[in-house]
Scaffold this active site. Structure first.
Site, mmCIF file in Angstrom:
data_model
loop_
_atom_site.group_PDB
_atom_site.id
_atom_site.type_symbol
_atom_site.label_atom_id
_atom_site.label_comp_id
_atom_site.label_asym_id
_atom_site.label_seq_id
_atom_site.Cartn_x
_atom_site.Cartn_y
_atom_site.Cartn_z
ATOM 1 N N ASP A 125 -0.137 -14.771 8.474
ATOM 2 C CA ASP A 125 0.806 -13.543 8.329
ATOM 3 C C ASP A 125 -0.244 -12.584 7.775
ATOM 4 O O ASP A 125 -1.191 -12.782 6.598
ATOM 5 C CB ASP A 125 1.691 -13.785 7.279
ATOM 6 C CG ASP A 125 2.849 -12.691 6.969
ATOM 7 O OD1 ASP A 125 2.933 -12.072 7.823
ATOM 8 O OD2 ASP A 125 3.468 -12.580 6.040
ATOM 9 N N TYR A 127 -1.241 -8.141 6.466
ATOM 10 C CA TYR A 127 -0.812 -7.330 5.233
ATOM 11 C C TYR A 127 -1.090 -6.156 5.620
ATOM 12 O O TYR A 127 -2.004 -5.612 5.027
ATOM 13 C CB TYR A 127 -1.289 -8.076 3.933
ATOM 14 C CG TYR A 127 -0.881 -7.445 2.817
ATOM 15 C CD1 TYR A 127 0.325 -7.512 2.350
ATOM 16 C CD2 TYR A 127 -1.906 -6.703 1.985
ATOM 17 C CE1 TYR A 127 0.581 -6.836 1.033
ATOM 18 C CE2 TYR A 127 -1.624 -6.085 0.816
ATOM 19 C CZ TYR A 127 -0.451 -6.461 0.264
ATOM 20 O OH TYR A 127 -0.106 -5.750 -1.052
ATOM 21 N N HIS A 132 3.290 -0.540 2.589
ATOM 22 C CA HIS A 132 3.675 -1.882 2.086
ATOM 23 C C HIS A 132 2.735 -2.266 0.818
ATOM 24 O O HIS A 132 2.830 -2.410 -0.172
ATOM 25 C CB HIS A 132 4.075 -2.693 3.074
ATOM 26 C CG HIS A 132 4.171 -4.326 2.343
ATOM 27 N ND1 HIS A 132 5.573 -4.410 1.590
ATOM 28 C CD2 HIS A 132 3.469 -5.175 2.252
ATOM 29 C CE1 HIS A 132 5.309 -5.786 1.283
ATOM 30 N NE2 HIS A 132 4.203 -6.420 1.661
ATOM 31 N N ARG A 141 -0.746 -3.988 -9.672
ATOM 32 C CA ARG A 141 -2.197 -3.677 -10.224
ATOM 33 C C ARG A 141 -2.177 -2.277 -10.511
ATOM 34 O O ARG A 141 -3.166 -1.960 -11.145
ATOM 35 C CB ARG A 141 -3.047 -3.865 -9.232
ATOM 36 C CG ARG A 141 -3.656 -5.290 -8.869
ATOM 37 C CD ARG A 141 -4.484 -5.540 -7.883
ATOM 38 N NE ARG A 141 -4.201 -5.041 -6.591
ATOM 39 C CZ ARG A 141 -3.478 -5.489 -5.468
ATOM 40 N NH1 ARG A 141 -3.093 -6.853 -5.648
ATOM 41 N NH2 ARG A 141 -2.978 -4.976 -4.478
ATOM 42 N N ASP A 230 9.831 -12.626 6.810
ATOM 43 C CA ASP A 230 9.009 -13.359 6.270
ATOM 44 C C ASP A 230 9.674 -13.735 4.568
ATOM 45 O O ASP A 230 9.424 -12.773 3.923
ATOM 46 C CB ASP A 230 7.689 -12.680 6.068
ATOM 47 C CG ASP A 230 6.691 -13.638 5.052
ATOM 48 O OD1 ASP A 230 6.924 -14.710 4.745
ATOM 49 O OD2 ASP A 230 5.814 -12.817 4.596
ATOM 50 N N GLN A 237 5.506 -16.045 -6.130
ATOM 51 C CA GLN A 237 4.277 -15.326 -5.631
ATOM 52 C C GLN A 237 3.412 -14.753 -6.831
ATOM 53 O O GLN A 237 2.140 -14.933 -6.925
ATOM 54 C CB GLN A 237 4.742 -13.986 -4.733
ATOM 55 C CG GLN A 237 3.567 -13.509 -4.061
ATOM 56 C CD GLN A 237 4.143 -12.408 -2.921
ATOM 57 O OE1 GLN A 237 5.360 -12.343 -2.892
ATOM 58 N NE2 GLN A 237 3.167 -11.688 -2.452
ATOM 59 N N TYR A 241 -0.323 -16.324 -6.889
ATOM 60 C CA TYR A 241 -1.310 -15.929 -5.943
ATOM 61 C C TYR A 241 -2.483 -15.580 -6.058
ATOM 62 O O TYR A 241 -3.443 -15.414 -5.336
ATOM 63 C CB TYR A 241 -0.497 -14.569 -5.468
ATOM 64 C CG TYR A 241 -0.619 -13.337 -5.909
ATOM 65 C CD1 TYR A 241 -1.631 -12.270 -5.268
ATOM 66 C CD2 TYR A 241 -0.372 -13.000 -7.202
ATOM 67 C CE1 TYR A 241 -1.919 -11.096 -5.893
ATOM 68 C CE2 TYR A 241 -0.799 -11.742 -7.707
ATOM 69 C CZ TYR A 241 -1.397 -10.845 -7.131
ATOM 70 O OH TYR A 241 -1.607 -9.613 -7.734
ATOM 71 N N LYS A 250 5.802 -18.296 0.275
ATOM 72 C CA LYS A 250 5.854 -17.794 1.417
ATOM 73 C C LYS A 250 6.151 -18.985 2.407
ATOM 74 O O LYS A 250 6.417 -18.990 3.785
ATOM 75 C CB LYS A 250 4.578 -17.141 1.987
ATOM 76 C CG LYS A 250 4.155 -15.875 1.072
ATOM 77 C CD LYS A 250 4.980 -14.548 1.576
ATOM 78 C CE LYS A 250 4.478 -13.383 0.891
ATOM 79 N NZ LYS A 250 5.049 -12.053 1.379
ATOM 80 N N THR A 346 4.498 -6.379 6.334
ATOM 81 C CA THR A 346 5.715 -5.683 6.125
ATOM 82 C C THR A 346 5.564 -4.333 6.443
ATOM 83 O O THR A 346 4.708 -3.605 6.372
ATOM 84 C CB THR A 346 6.207 -5.858 4.618
ATOM 85 O OG1 THR A 346 6.320 -7.108 4.213
ATOM 86 C CG2 THR A 346 7.568 -5.052 4.546
HETATM 87 CA CA CA Z 1 4.509 -11.108 5.111
#
Ligand code: CA
Length: 419
Positions: A125, A127, A132, A141, A230, A237, A241, A250, A346
Site C-alpha cells: 500500500d 501513500y 491526503h 506532525r 484500506d 495506527q 506506526y 492496516k 488514499t
Molecule cells: Ca492506505
C-alpha cells in the site's frame, strides 16, 4: 471513441457500468456451483469458462479459465490479454454471427454471487495522494512538517497483508489493538474506537519481474485496476506506526471491487500526473500519461438508515501513478509477482468534500460529518461503506461494480484481555 454497441441491449445504456468497451474480469458462481471466471457485460456475466469448455474461446492454446481466478490469464501475458478482448469484442458486437452460440453463456448478474477475482500474491500500500499526505501529516506532525522530506522524491509505501484482502460484500470485524494511554499511563488493549476507511484504487500486476524495471515497463506489466478500501484503525495506527510504519492498524481487512477493469479499457482515460513540485530523478519519470481520469465516491449507510455520500474525488488527484510505484518497488531488485496488488494511497481532493477518509473528513474527530439521521467522526458498528468509481466516455461509462463492506461489532473480550 464512443460506445461500442452490443447485441446485449443492457450493455448499451449511457450510465451502465459494463458496456462492450469495458469487459472487466471477475469470478462468479450460481446457486452453489463452483466459482468460475466471468466477464461483465450489461446486466449479465458472460461465462467465459463455459465458452472455453465449448471451444469458442481458445487462449494461448490451453485452458486458462477453468480455475476460479484470473492469475493464469495474467501470466499468459499482454498479447493474450489483448486477444481475449478482441475475441470477446467479436462475440458480443452488435450483429455478431456468434450470438446464437454465445447467448446461452450469459448469466443474469442478479443470479450471480461474486468472489475474489484473483489470488492476491502480495499486497503493498502506497501513500501517493498529496492532499491526503498533507492532511494526515498536518494532524500528526503539524502543517510545517506535514510532508515528510522524502515524499516529493519517492512514492512511499509499506508491505501489507495479502491474506486479509477480501472481495466486496465481505463483512469486516472491528479490530482489537493496543492504543496509547493518557499521558504517562500504560497503553490499553481494546476494540478500536477510531475505525476508518481509505478510498483508494488498486493496481493488479499481471507480469512478473526480475530486477529493476523502468516506469514504461512497469506500466506494461499492469493487468488492470480495482477499487480498494484500506480499512484503518487510527487509534492503533497512532500508537504503533513510529518508526516502522503501519502494521496491525492496516492488517484487519482490505476490500476490493469484484471486477478488475483491464488497463486496455482505461486507455482513453489516461491523464498525466500533476506538475512536479521538484523534479523527479530520471528512474521515476513518466514517459507519458499513466494516471486515469476516474470519478470516485464513497457512501456510508448506517444500519437500517439511508445512505449519505461522504466524499467525491478523482483518481487523477494522485501525485504518483501505479507505474511509478511499481518501478520504485523494483529498484531494490525485489521480484514482483503475477497477482501482486498495489494500493494507490488514499485519493483525497483539495476540498473538504473530496477527502477520502473519515480521519480527514472529521479532522481527527474534531469536526464530525453530518450524515442522514446522525453524524460520524469514525465508523460505527453496522455501518456499510460503499466505494464506487467510473471513467466517463462519450455516451458510455467504465465501472468497477460496488466495493462494499459492513462493519461488525468487535468480538467480546477475545483473549480475556479486558480482565
Ligand atoms: Ca492506505
Amino acid at each position: 471513441m464512443g460506445l461500442i454497441r452490443s447485441w446485449v441491449e443492457s450493455a448499451n445504456q449511457a450510465e451502465g457500468q459494463f458496456p462492450l468497451n469495458n469487459l472487466p474480469c471477475g469470478v462468479f458462481s450460481v446457486a452453489g456451483d463452483e466459482p468460475r471466471c466471468g466477464v461483465a457485460i450489461g446486466d449479465f456475466v458472460l461465462d467465459v469458462a463455459g465458452l472455453e469448455e465449448a471451444g469458442l474461446l481458445v487462449l494461448d492454446g490451453g485452458p486458462l479459465l477453468d480455475v476460479p481466478f484470473w492469475n493464469d490469464v495474467m501470466e499468459a501475458g499482454p498479447e493474450v490479454w489483448a486477444s481475449l478482448r478482441a475475441r470477446l469484442g467479436k462475440m458480443l458486437h452488435e450483429g455478431s454471427a456468434l450470438r446464437a452460440e454465445v447467448e446461452p453463456c450469459l448469466v443474469p448478474l442478479s443470479d450471480a454471487t461474486l468472489h475474489m477475482p484473483f489470488l492476491v500474491a502480495e499486497y503493498t500500500d502506497f501513500y501517493a495522494g498529496r492532499n491526503h499526505a498533507f492532511n494526515v501529516g498536518s494532524m500528526f506532525r503539524g502543517p510545517e512538517n506535514a510532508l515528510p522530506p522524502n515524499w516529493l522524491h519517492i512514492p512511499i509505501g509499506y508491505n501489507g497483508r495479502a491474506s486479509s484482502v477480501v472481495v466486496s460484500g465481505t463483512p469486516v470485524r472491528r479490530p482489537w489493538g493496543q492504543v496509547k494511554g493518557p499521558d504517562h499511563a500504560l497503553p490499553s488493549f481494546q476494540p478500536s474506537r477510531r475505525f476508518d476507511l481509505e478510498l483508494e484504487m488498486g493496481a493488479v500486476v499481471g507480469c512478473a519481474s526480475e530486477g529493476m524495471v523502468s516506469v514504461a515497463e512497469a506500466d506494461a506489466m499492469i493487468f488492470g485496476y480495482v477499487l480498494l478500501n484500506d480499512w484503518s484503525a487510527r487509534d492503533i495506527q497512532a500508537w504503533e506506526y513510529q518508526p516502522l510504519g503501519p502494521f496491525q492498524a492496516k492488517a484487519t481487512a482490505t476490500t476490493i471491487s469484484p471486477w478488475i477493469v483491464m488497463k486496455a479499457a482505461l486507455e482513453p482515460f489516461r491523464v498525466s500526473t500533476p506538475d512536479r513540485e521538484v523534479p523527479l530523478l530520471p528512474h521515476l519519470q513518466e514517459m507519458g500519461p499513466m494516471l486515469y481520469d476516474i470519478a470516485l465516491e464513497v457512501a456510508l449507510q448506517p444500519e437500517g438508515g439511508a445512505e449519505t455520500v461522504l466524499s467525491r474525488t478523482n483518481y487523477a488527484e494522485m501525485y504518483y501513478s501505479a507505474a511509478q510505484q511499481l518501478a520504485h518497488h523494483t529498484t531494490s531488485g525485489c521480484p514482483m509477482t503475477v497477482g501482486d496488488l498495489l494500493g494507490s494511497g488514499t485519493v483525497s481532493g483539495p476540498t473538504k468534500d473530496s477527502r477520502g477518509s473519515l480521519l480527514e473528513l472529521s479532522w481527527g474527530g474534531k469536526e464530525p460529518v453530518e450524515i442522514t439521521g446522525g453524524r460520524r467522526s469514525f465508523l460505527e458498528d453496522g455501518d456499510t461503506l460503499t466505494l464506487r468509481g467510473h471513467a466517463q466516455g462519450a455516451g458510455y461509462r467504465i465501472g468497477f461494480g460496488d466495493c462494499a463492506g459492513r462493519v461488525l461489532a468487535a468480538h467480546k473480550d477475545p483473549v480475556g484481555a479486558g480482565r
